[in-house]
Every structure is written in C-alpha cells, then in structure tokens.
Scaffold this motif. Structure first.
Motif, PDB file in Angstrom:
ATOM      1  N   ALA A  25       0.835  -1.358  -0.108  1.00  0.00           N
ATOM      2  CA  ALA A  25      -0.259  -0.359   0.239  1.00  0.00           C
ATOM      3  C   ALA A  25       0.178   1.118  -0.180  1.00  0.00           C
ATOM      4  CB  ALA A  25      -0.830  -0.208   1.602  1.00  0.00           C
ATOM      5  N   THR A  26      -0.443   2.388  -0.705  1.00  0.00           N
ATOM      6  CA  THR A  26       0.951   3.392  -1.083  1.00  0.00           C
ATOM      7  C   THR A  26       1.093   4.213   0.052  1.00  0.00           C
ATOM      8  OG1 THR A  26       1.033   5.937  -1.545  1.00  0.00           O
ATOM      9  CG2 THR A  26      -1.209   4.757  -1.110  1.00  0.00           C
ATOM     10  N   GLY A  27       2.662   4.876   0.788  1.00  0.00           N
ATOM     11  CA  GLY A  27       2.779   5.411   2.126  1.00  0.00           C
ATOM     12  C   GLY A  27       2.176   6.808   2.225  1.00  0.00           C
ATOM     13  N   SER A  28       2.928   8.034   1.042  1.00  0.00           N
ATOM     14  CA  SER A  28       3.166   9.258   0.875  1.00  0.00           C
ATOM     15  C   SER A  28       3.683   9.644  -0.218  1.00  0.00           C
ATOM     16  CB  SER A  28       2.728  10.228   2.533  1.00  0.00           C
ATOM     17  OG  SER A  28       4.345  10.133   2.968  1.00  0.00           O
ATOM     18  N   ILE A  29       3.155  10.579  -0.255  1.00  0.00           N
ATOM     19  CA  ILE A  29       4.143  12.105  -1.162  1.00  0.00           C
ATOM     20  C   ILE A  29       5.340  11.941  -0.929  1.00  0.00           C
ATOM     21  CG2 ILE A  29       3.773  13.921  -0.430  1.00  0.00           C
ATOM     22  CD1 ILE A  29       5.103  13.518  -4.099  1.00  0.00           C
ATOM     23  N   ASP A  30       5.373  12.139   1.145  1.00  0.00           N
ATOM     24  CA  ASP A  30       6.842  12.366   1.364  1.00  0.00           C
ATOM     25  C   ASP A  30       7.879  11.763   1.447  1.00  0.00           C
ATOM     26  OD1 ASP A  30       6.184  15.020   2.460  1.00  0.00           O
ATOM     27  OD2 ASP A  30       5.088  14.014   5.240  1.00  0.00           O
ATOM     28  N   ASP A  31       7.479  10.309   1.810  1.00  0.00           N
ATOM     29  CA  ASP A  31       8.140   8.779   1.309  1.00  0.00           C
ATOM     30  C   ASP A  31       8.913   9.238   0.006  1.00  0.00           C
ATOM     31  OD1 ASP A  31       7.139   8.057   3.593  1.00  0.00           O
ATOM     32  OD2 ASP A  31       5.643   6.635   2.748  1.00  0.00           O
ATOM     33  N   LEU A  32       8.396   9.380  -1.290  1.00  0.00           N
ATOM     34  CA  LEU A  32       9.116   9.741  -2.595  1.00  0.00           C
ATOM     35  C   LEU A  32       9.717  10.367  -2.284  1.00  0.00           C
ATOM     36  CD1 LEU A  32       8.762   9.514  -5.321  1.00  0.00           C
ATOM     37  CD2 LEU A  32       7.663  10.858  -5.154  1.00  0.00           C
ATOM     38  N   LEU A  33       9.889  11.393  -1.034  1.00  0.00           N
ATOM     39  CA  LEU A  33      10.755  13.084  -2.015  1.00  0.00           C
ATOM     40  C   LEU A  33      12.016  12.887  -1.300  1.00  0.00           C
ATOM     41  CD1 LEU A  33       8.174  16.245  -1.797  1.00  0.00           C
ATOM     42  CD2 LEU A  33       9.221  15.126  -3.877  1.00  0.00           C
ATOM     43  N   SER A  34      11.545  11.915   0.299  1.00  0.00           N
ATOM     44  CA  SER A  34      12.341  11.782   0.798  1.00  0.00           C
ATOM     45  C   SER A  34      13.014  11.290   0.838  1.00  0.00           C
ATOM     46  CB  SER A  34      12.092  11.855   2.463  1.00  0.00           C
ATOM     47  OG  SER A  34      11.390  10.572   2.618  1.00  0.00           O
ATOM     48  N   SER A  35      13.189   9.881  -0.167  1.00  0.00           N
ATOM     49  CA  SER A  35      14.196   8.890  -0.291  1.00  0.00           C
ATOM     50  C   SER A  35      15.325   8.975  -1.450  1.00  0.00           C
ATOM     51  CB  SER A  35      12.948   7.844  -1.114  1.00  0.00           C
ATOM     52  OG  SER A  35      14.208   6.438  -1.666  1.00  0.00           O
ATOM     53  N   SER A  36      16.093   8.125  -0.693  1.00  0.00           N
ATOM     54  CA  SER A  36      17.092   8.349  -1.459  1.00  0.00           C
ATOM     55  C   SER A  36      17.465   7.360  -3.047  1.00  0.00           C
ATOM     56  CB  SER A  36      18.847   8.732  -1.392  1.00  0.00           C
ATOM     57  OG  SER A  36      18.955   6.889  -0.617  1.00  0.00           O
ATOM     58  N   GLU A  37      16.521   6.222  -2.372  1.00  0.00           N
ATOM     59  CA  GLU A  37      16.412   5.899  -4.052  1.00  0.00           C
ATOM     60  C   GLU A  37      16.014   6.186  -5.584  1.00  0.00           C
ATOM     61  OE1 GLU A  37      13.621   1.407  -5.173  1.00  0.00           O
ATOM     62  OE2 GLU A  37      13.493   2.883  -2.739  1.00  0.00           O
ATOM     63  N   LEU A  38      17.073   5.457  -6.713  1.00  0.00           N
ATOM     64  CA  LEU A  38      16.488   6.049  -8.642  1.00  0.00           C
ATOM     65  C   LEU A  38      15.337   5.347  -8.618  1.00  0.00           C
ATOM     66  CD1 LEU A  38      17.938   7.639 -10.532  1.00  0.00           C
ATOM     67  CD2 LEU A  38      19.268   6.042 -10.784  1.00  0.00           C
ATOM     68  N   LEU A  39      14.583   5.421  -9.313  1.00  0.00           N
ATOM     69  CA  LEU A  39      13.316   4.675  -9.622  1.00  0.00           C
ATOM     70  C   LEU A  39      13.630   5.171 -11.620  1.00  0.00           C
ATOM     71  CD1 LEU A  39      10.441   6.401  -7.604  1.00  0.00           C
ATOM     72  CD2 LEU A  39      11.721   3.416  -7.801  1.00  0.00           C
TER      73      LEU A  39
END
Length: 318
Positions: A25-39
């Motif tokens: 399940a989705t986390g939040s936009i904050d998870d995306l913005l604070s992640s260092s993982e390259l997608l």
C-alpha cells in the motif's frame, strides 16, 4: 469448452493471480521526496505508486496507479521533466524529486536523518585509507570505477565520482558526500535505452556520460565532454558551430595511439560519424568543451579500446 472445464480454468487463474505478490500500500508523497532510491522503468513498489499519484497530481497521466513503473509511467515522467525544464531521462532521482515536490507544493523532508556513520565519511581527491577502499569497491561494483582498489583517491576515483554525480543529476563535483553512501547502497545504473543491441555504446549528452552495455547490462559508466556549441573555423575556413551529432551510428574506424587533426590530438580515437570520434583526452571537464567529439579520460579510452570493434552500435542523444 464445457461448464466444468470453464470452472476449472477460472479456479486455476484465480490461484495464479493470488500467487502474484501484491504491491505494498502507498505511503505518502513525503516517502517519495525523502527517499534516496533511484526509480526508473521496470521498478515496482510503494514508492512507484507514490510517484504515480504525485505525477497525477502534477497533471500527468502515469496510467494505472499500480506501483509498476511501466511504459506509461515512463512517458509521464519524461513529459513532466520536459515541462519542468530539467534533464529528460526518465530517471526519478534527486533533481526530478525536487521538481515534483515543487509542482505539488511539497518539499523533501528536511528532518529525515541520513543513514551515515563514522565509517562512511565525506571523501575528496587526495584522501587515503579504508573508507576510500570501500568507496572504490562500491564504484567498481556499479561499473563506474575501473582502477586498482588501493585506498588512494586519485584521478580515476575522482572520475568515477564525477560519473556517479552526473548519472544522478547532482552537482558535478569530485567530492564524495555522506549522502552519496546512501544513494549508492544497493544501486545499479541503468542505460537510457537508446538502442536494443546486447552490446552497444550509449552517449547521454544531457548528463554528459557514456554507458557501455554488454550482454544487455551496463558494464561501465564514464564521464564525457562533448561539443560546446561555440563557433570555430573548420578545415575549409568556414565558421561552424561545435556540436556532437545525435542519432544511431556504428563504429567506422579506429586509430592506435594519437591521431592528429587540425583541431588537436585525439588519443585512441574510435570514429562513429565522419570525423567525430570517441577518444581519450587529457582535458575532460564536467561540461561540454569539445569541437564535437566525445572526450573521455586517457584511462577510459584505453579501457574502451579493448572492448570496441568496427560495426559496434553507437547511440547518441541529448
């Protein structure tokens, strides 16, 4: 097909679907913005779902919000990058995340602690010791470094760090930051996909990097310097603009050692379009600086020379 057969087939399909792992399940936009993982294309997971929702909020259509980075999501990322006037490469790294945050009125979480320790310090050219050994091993693992694992942060290590920063869309420096340790952990570079041959060269002019693809996998990444867009006088006495040709080519010829031209000396040049070559140079800055050729370091040109051949595909975009 009889009713019993249809029921049996439906039961088999239901069993197969149940066996497919669900996207978290989705986390939040904050998870995306604070992640260092390259997608990028082919990735799956909750961060991809967050990306898709953010793209949708930003006015782009990523297709189904399913946590799968497929062709529709890739196209949406590229459209967003083009609209945001950033590098259009389909890679969701720090630069694209910042632009997404701006577009949706959010910013990366500044309070998110970096996973660093005294054993993962910032490093600069001239550094020595076990931390540099660890850095060289990580850079070698990802195809960025092709030198000795000697614990000395010399020119080849600096070149690899520069390539890493270019691929990620970061500031083009040779200083390895503490945040870079997080970025490289578990990461592997992906070629832009300009070609499809199992063995090929891809040159990304926007990011100023060259990818060597072998067995359909990135075997090496190196920083380049291409045509700077300035005017110069060519061999016929005409004023022309320095540019690197884009398109799909093949290696046409090569010269061992130094090759002289009216514009200067080219080391181990491999010509892919007329007088345009991938060649070694003592001057490979972080920005476009050539008359049109693709410059690499002397060390990288020697590495390339042993792995290229006449007829090898070369794809140049930017």
């Amino acid at each position: 097909m009889g009713r019993t057969s249809r029921r049996l087939a439906a039961a088999v399909i239901a069993t197969m679907l149940a066996a497919i792992p669900a996207i978290p399940a989705t986390g939040s936009i904050d998870d995306l913005l604070s992640s260092s993982e390259l997608l990028n294309l082919g990735d799956r997971g909750s961060l991809v779902r967050d990306l898709q929702e953010a793209l949708q909020t930003a006015g782009q259509d990523p297709g189904p919000i399913d946590g799968i980075f497929g062709p529709m999501t890739d196209r949406a990322v590229r459209r967003f990058q083009r609209q945001a006037s950033i590098v259009v490469d389909g890679l969701v790294g720090p630069g694209t995340r910042r632009a997404i945050g701006t577009a949706v009125g959010r910013s990366p979480n500044p309070s998110a602690p970096a996973s660093t320790s005294p054993s993962t310090p910032a490093l600069s050219p001239g550094a020595r010791g076990p931390a540099v050994v660890s850095l060289q091993r990580e850079l070698a693992r990802t195809g960025l470094y092709r030198g000795p694992i000697d614990g000395a942060f010399g020119p080849m290590t600096a070149s690899a760090v520069m390539a890493f920063h270019k691929v990620w869309g970061l500031d083009r420096t040779t200083t390895w930051t503490r945040s870079d340790w997080n970025r490289i952990s578990g990461w592997w570079p992906s070629a832009p996909g300009y070609g499809s041959a199992a063995y090929r060269i891809e040159v990304d002019l926007a990011r100023q990097v060259l990818f060597v693809v072998r067995d359909a996998r990135v075997a090496a990444v190196m920083p380049i310097s291409s045509g700077n867009g300035e005017y110069y006088t060519n061999w016929a006495g005409n004023r022309v603009r320095a540019h690197t040709p884009t398109g799909d080519f093949v290696m046409q010829r090569s010269v061992d050692g130094w090759d002289s031209s009216y514009l200067g000396e080219l080391y181990e040049p491999w010509y892919f379009y007329g007088g345009y070559a991938i060649h070694g140079s003592h001057h490979v800055p972080a920005w476009p600086a050539s008359h049109g050729c693709v410059r690499v370091s002397i060390a990288d040109s020697l590495w390339l020379d042993a792995r290229m051949w006449i007829g090898m595909p070369v794809h140049v975009r930017g």
